[in-house]
Design a protein around this motif. Sequence first.
Motif, PDB file in Angstrom:
ATOM      1  N   UNK A  42       0.862  -1.175   0.000  1.00  0.00           N
ATOM      2  CA  UNK A  42       0.000   0.000   0.000  1.00  0.00           C
ATOM      3  C   UNK A  42       0.899   1.226   0.000  1.00  0.00           C
ATOM      4  N   UNK A  43       0.687   2.131  -0.962  1.00  0.00           N
ATOM      5  CA  UNK A  43       1.446   3.375  -1.067  1.00  0.00           C
ATOM      6  C   UNK A  43       0.459   4.519  -1.278  1.00  0.00           C
ATOM      7  N   UNK A  44       0.766   5.684  -0.726  1.00  0.00           N
ATOM      8  CA  UNK A  44      -0.134   6.804  -0.944  1.00  0.00           C
ATOM      9  C   UNK A  44       0.401   8.114  -0.409  1.00  0.00           C
ATOM     10  N   UNK A  45      -0.340   9.179  -0.719  1.00  0.00           N
ATOM     11  CA  UNK A  45      -0.001  10.507  -0.236  1.00  0.00           C
ATOM     12  C   UNK A  45      -1.273  11.341  -0.138  1.00  0.00           C
ATOM     13  N   UNK A  46      -1.231  12.332   0.768  1.00  0.00           N
ATOM     14  CA  UNK A  46      -2.343  13.271   0.937  1.00  0.00           C
ATOM     15  C   UNK A  46      -1.795  14.671   1.103  1.00  0.00           C
ATOM     16  N   UNK A  47      -2.468  15.634   0.513  1.00  0.00           N
ATOM     17  CA  UNK A  47      -2.132  17.049   0.661  1.00  0.00           C
ATOM     18  C   UNK A  47      -3.404  17.810   0.987  1.00  0.00           C
ATOM     19  N   UNK A  48      -3.277  18.790   1.890  1.00  0.00           N
ATOM     20  CA  UNK A  48      -4.420  19.634   2.228  1.00  0.00           C
ATOM     21  C   UNK A  48      -3.928  21.057   2.436  1.00  0.00           C
ATOM     22  N   UNK A  49      -4.688  22.021   1.948  1.00  0.00           N
ATOM     23  CA  UNK A  49      -4.360  23.435   2.137  1.00  0.00           C
ATOM     24  C   UNK A  49      -5.631  24.174   2.519  1.00  0.00           C
ATOM     25  N   UNK A  50      -5.460  25.220   3.289  1.00  0.00           N
ATOM     26  CA  UNK A  50      -6.618  26.002   3.706  1.00  0.00           C
ATOM     27  C   UNK A  50      -6.203  27.395   4.149  1.00  0.00           C
ATOM     28  N   UNK A  51      -7.199  28.224   4.340  1.00  0.00           N
ATOM     29  CA  UNK A  51      -6.988  29.600   4.772  1.00  0.00           C
ATOM     30  C   UNK A  51      -7.962  29.899   5.895  1.00  0.00           C
ATOM     31  N   UNK A  52      -7.440  30.447   7.023  1.00  0.00           N
ATOM     32  CA  UNK A  52      -8.270  30.830   8.168  1.00  0.00           C
ATOM     33  C   UNK A  52      -8.629  32.303   8.076  1.00  0.00           C
ATOM     34  N   UNK A  53      -9.900  32.590   8.146  1.00  0.00           N
ATOM     35  CA  UNK A  53     -10.386  33.968   8.191  1.00  0.00           C
ATOM     36  C   UNK A  53     -11.066  34.152   9.547  1.00  0.00           C
ATOM     37  N   UNK A  96     -14.381  36.090  14.771  1.00  0.00           N
ATOM     38  CA  UNK A  96     -14.389  36.605  16.146  1.00  0.00           C
ATOM     39  C   UNK A  96     -13.234  35.946  16.877  1.00  0.00           C
ATOM     40  N   UNK A  97     -13.135  36.190  18.169  1.00  0.00           N
ATOM     41  CA  UNK A  97     -12.056  35.596  18.973  1.00  0.00           C
ATOM     42  C   UNK A  97     -12.165  34.072  18.983  1.00  0.00           C
ATOM     43  N   UNK A  98     -13.388  33.542  18.927  1.00  0.00           N
ATOM     44  CA  UNK A  98     -13.608  32.099  19.045  1.00  0.00           C
ATOM     45  C   UNK A  98     -14.079  31.436  17.754  1.00  0.00           C
ATOM     46  N   UNK A  99     -14.146  32.160  16.655  1.00  0.00           N
ATOM     47  CA  UNK A  99     -14.716  31.605  15.436  1.00  0.00           C
ATOM     48  C   UNK A  99     -13.882  31.987  14.218  1.00  0.00           C
ATOM     49  N   UNK A 100     -13.514  30.957  13.411  1.00  0.00           N
ATOM     50  CA  UNK A 100     -12.811  31.199  12.146  1.00  0.00           C
ATOM     51  C   UNK A 100     -13.528  30.428  11.045  1.00  0.00           C
ATOM     52  N   UNK A 101     -13.306  30.846   9.822  1.00  0.00           N
ATOM     53  CA  UNK A 101     -13.885  30.178   8.671  1.00  0.00           C
ATOM     54  C   UNK A 101     -12.894  30.258   7.520  1.00  0.00           C
ATOM     55  N   UNK A 102     -13.132  29.541   6.456  1.00  0.00           N
ATOM     56  CA  UNK A 102     -12.238  29.650   5.317  1.00  0.00           C
ATOM     57  C   UNK A 102     -12.328  28.488   4.359  1.00  0.00           C
ATOM     58  N   UNK A 103     -11.718  28.658   3.189  1.00  0.00           N
ATOM     59  CA  UNK A 103     -11.725  27.608   2.171  1.00  0.00           C
ATOM     60  C   UNK A 103     -10.686  26.525   2.475  1.00  0.00           C
ATOM     61  N   UNK A 104     -10.970  25.315   1.996  1.00  0.00           N
ATOM     62  CA  UNK A 104     -10.023  24.204   2.106  1.00  0.00           C
ATOM     63  C   UNK A 104     -10.023  23.442   0.786  1.00  0.00           C
ATOM     64  N   UNK A 105      -8.891  22.884   0.452  1.00  0.00           N
ATOM     65  CA  UNK A 105      -8.757  22.040  -0.726  1.00  0.00           C
ATOM     66  C   UNK A 105      -7.873  20.857  -0.335  1.00  0.00           C
ATOM     67  N   UNK A 106      -8.204  19.662  -0.847  1.00  0.00           N
ATOM     68  CA  UNK A 106      -7.401  18.486  -0.514  1.00  0.00           C
ATOM     69  C   UNK A 106      -7.332  17.543  -1.703  1.00  0.00           C
ATOM     70  N   UNK A 107      -6.278  16.723  -1.701  1.00  0.00           N
ATOM     71  CA  UNK A 107      -6.067  15.728  -2.737  1.00  0.00           C
ATOM     72  C   UNK A 107      -5.412  14.509  -2.096  1.00  0.00           C
ATOM     73  N   UNK A 108      -5.905  13.329  -2.445  1.00  0.00           N
ATOM     74  CA  UNK A 108      -5.334  12.082  -1.930  1.00  0.00           C
ATOM     75  C   UNK A 108      -5.165  11.100  -3.082  1.00  0.00           C
ATOM     76  N   UNK A 109      -4.061  10.366  -3.053  1.00  0.00           N
ATOM     77  CA  UNK A 109      -3.756   9.354  -4.056  1.00  0.00           C
ATOM     78  C   UNK A 109      -3.299   8.101  -3.321  1.00  0.00           C
ATOM     79  N   UNK A 110      -3.932   6.976  -3.607  1.00  0.00           N
ATOM     80  CA  UNK A 110      -3.566   5.707  -2.990  1.00  0.00           C
ATOM     81  C   UNK A 110      -3.407   4.636  -4.056  1.00  0.00           C
ATOM     82  N   UNK A 111      -2.446   3.749  -3.826  1.00  0.00           N
ATOM     83  CA  UNK A 111      -2.174   2.617  -4.705  1.00  0.00           C
ATOM     84  C   UNK A 111      -2.080   1.382  -3.819  1.00  0.00           C
ATOM     85  N   UNK A 112      -2.855   0.378  -4.132  1.00  0.00           N
ATOM     86  CA  UNK A 112      -2.801  -0.868  -3.379  1.00  0.00           C
ATOM     87  C   UNK A 112      -2.678  -2.049  -4.316  1.00  0.00           C
TER      88      UNK A 112
END
Length: 108
Positions: free
Chosen positions: A41-52, A55-71
């Motif tokens: 089993x071989x694989x990789x994962x990447x994820x990126x995002x931005x925090x906006x 408030x002091x207790x709340x953030x939001x933002x976009x996320x993007x991810x990609x995963x590749x697996x070989x078995x």
Amino acid sequence: MGRGGINGDLHCDDLYFDDIQREVNIGPASRTEQGNSGGKLLGMRLQAGWDIPLSVHLTTGPVVSYALDYGRVGGYREQGDSSTAMRYGDQTRYTQIGAIGWRIDSQQ
């Protein structure tokens, strides 16, 4: 303004399917079939995002991810040549998953 982040991982594993036993009942008779196999089993994962910050207790933002697996699992052959022994060829599976989204995080 916020902050961004990127994370990822690489993973690999050797697969061992040892001492597989299967019981087969044919009327009053019973047979036990045995076999072994292995794989990779071989694989990789990447994820990126931005925090906006909202408030002091709340953030939001976009996320993007990609995963590749070989078995890959090598062929499987049960020992012996009885009529109930099973045999399979190699099996290979590729999986790709991409995702785009938006998230909301809260902290206390």
